[in-house]
Design an enzyme around this catalytic site. Structure first.
Site, PDB file in Angstrom:
ATOM      1  N   LYS A 118      41.583  49.363  41.208  1.00 46.17           N
ATOM      2  CA  LYS A 118      40.240  49.084  40.711  1.00 46.17           C
ATOM      3  C   LYS A 118      39.669  50.252  39.928  1.00 46.17           C
ATOM      4  CE  LYS A 118      38.596  45.523  43.897  1.00 46.17           C
ATOM      5  NZ  LYS A 118      37.544  45.116  44.829  1.00 46.17           N
ATOM      6  N   LYS A 201      48.680  37.407  41.668  1.00 48.46           N
ATOM      7  CA  LYS A 201      47.887  36.632  42.608  1.00 48.46           C
ATOM      8  C   LYS A 201      46.668  35.996  41.935  1.00 48.46           C
ATOM      9  CE  LYS A 201      45.027  37.347  46.666  1.00 48.46           C
ATOM     10  NZ  LYS A 201      44.478  38.258  47.656  1.00 48.46           N
ATOM     11  N   LYS A 204      39.660  35.646  42.008  1.00 44.47           N
ATOM     12  CA  LYS A 204      38.398  34.931  41.816  1.00 44.47           C
ATOM     13  C   LYS A 204      37.474  35.634  40.845  1.00 44.47           C
ATOM     14  CE  LYS A 204      36.741  36.348  46.386  1.00 44.47           C
ATOM     15  NZ  LYS A 204      35.853  37.491  46.192  1.00 44.47           N
TER      16      LYS A 204
END
Ligand code: TRP
Length: 339
Positions: A118, A201, A204
């Site tokens: 991140k 993956k 969202k």
């Protein structure tokens, strides 16, 4: 219905109210929590304090927090059986997170792959310190409830190891205080990948239009996304671990996770069919689960006061447990207790 929670192992898990929940969240987490809630004393929170480790729009954060809570219930988590609550409603989370932050070694935090991933996407100068301390807050979530097990996906395994190490360190320094939680490995084969990029993956929080199946997508959108999903040119409908076959494998995995059929019977069914048929069948099975879920979601979100009431009751139950742990933590660490 009330059930006896004595002697039951406790589990705790949570999802961030950032972005839109996907079919990956449903098949990989929610659907399994629903089944497990009868066997465990379950706590499920909406982790809004984690969401703010990256910037959130205040109005949207509020809306998404209610949405995730409603989706927990619409998925089948029964508020009479499980405790459903919002993380920020229990100040003990923030408080324990600070206490744990003070004893979390920077070396451990710097090794977290989620932080590395991140933070790589932002400039070093502007990364919020919360992103680095994210694992201490997650440890607080788990340790406050003395959870025996934490059902999380593989990507959260390292955070759980961190939680266990930190709890052991705390118990060693200040005496037995925390239960050491185990990872609860999700049912094999429910790892759902992005439709447009089937080797990563399903996320969202993405801008890509054809990446994720959202739980609240309507039929037309589902059709568009699934019909456009990436496949390959092998013309063979089989489960496969090969990266070049990841798209077909992902569609089959979604179908298997929804229907509960065996891999063999699914492959048999598709043995004389093409990719168009595969996509149509997957679309039908996705609509089959999402339609009733969405109907229930609409009912919950429109029924004024219902959801807020559940969250209020959930936070009262959660606060009892959390405050009890926090009191022991303060005492053991040497804070002056108020009379
Ligand atoms: N970090 C988790 C995730 O992104 C979310 C989370 C926060 C969590 N606190 C938790 C999961 C406590 C399990 C237990 O998936």
């Amino acid at each position: 219905m009330t059930i006896n929670t004595i002697d039951k192992q406790r589990v705790l898990s949570g999802i961030q109210p950032s972005g839109n929940l996907t079919i990956g969240n449903y098949l990989g987490a929610l659907k399994q929590w629903v089944v497990q809630q009868y066997n465990y004393d379950s706590f499920f929170c909406v982790v809004d304090l984690h969401a703010i480790t990256v910037q959130q729009d205040p109005e949207l954060l509020r809306q998404k927090t209610r949405e995730v809570a409603a989706l927990y219930i619409a998925s089948g988590i029964d508020p009479d059986i499980s405790t459903i609550f919002v993380q920020s409603h229990i100040p003990a989370h923030s408080e324990l997170a600070w206490l744990l932050t003070c004893m979390a070694p920077l070396g451990w935090l710097n090794r977290m792959t989620q932080f590395k991933d991140k933070s790589a996407k932002q400039s070093q100068e502007s990364i919020g310190a919360g992103l680095l301390n994210y694992p201490s807050l997650m440890a607080a979530d788990i340790l406050l409830y003395q959870a025996n097990a934490v059902p999380v996906g593989d990507d959260q395994r390292q955070h759980l190891e961190f939680t266990r190490d930190l709890a052991q360190r705390f118990n060693h320094l200040y005496g037995e205080t925390f239960t050491i939680p185990d990872v609860m490995v999700p049912q094999a084969g429910a790892r759902i990948m992005g439709l447009d990029e089937p080797t990563s993956k399903m996320s969202k929080s993405t801008d890509s239009e054809y990446h994720a199946i959202y739980l609240l997508d309507d039929g037309a959108i589902l059709k568009k996304k699934i019909m456009r999903s990436v496949t390959d040119s092998f013309r063979e409908i089989k489960f496969s671990g090969k990266p070049e076959r990841a798209g077909v494998n992902n569609l089959l995995t979604i179908h298997r996770a929804i229907t509960g059929e065996s891999s063999e019977s699914i492959e048999e069914y598709f043995s004389d069919k093409g990719y168009g048929d595969l996509k149509k069948t997957v679309l039908a099975s996705v609509i089959g689960v999402l339609e009733p879920l969405q109907t229930e979601y609409q009912r919950l979100i429109n029924e004024s006061g219902y959801l807020d009431n559940i969250l209020k009751q959930g936070s009262e139950k959660a606060a009892d447990v959390a405050n009890d742990t926090l009191r022991r933590v303060r005492e053991n660490m040497g804070f002056l207790m108020q009379s």
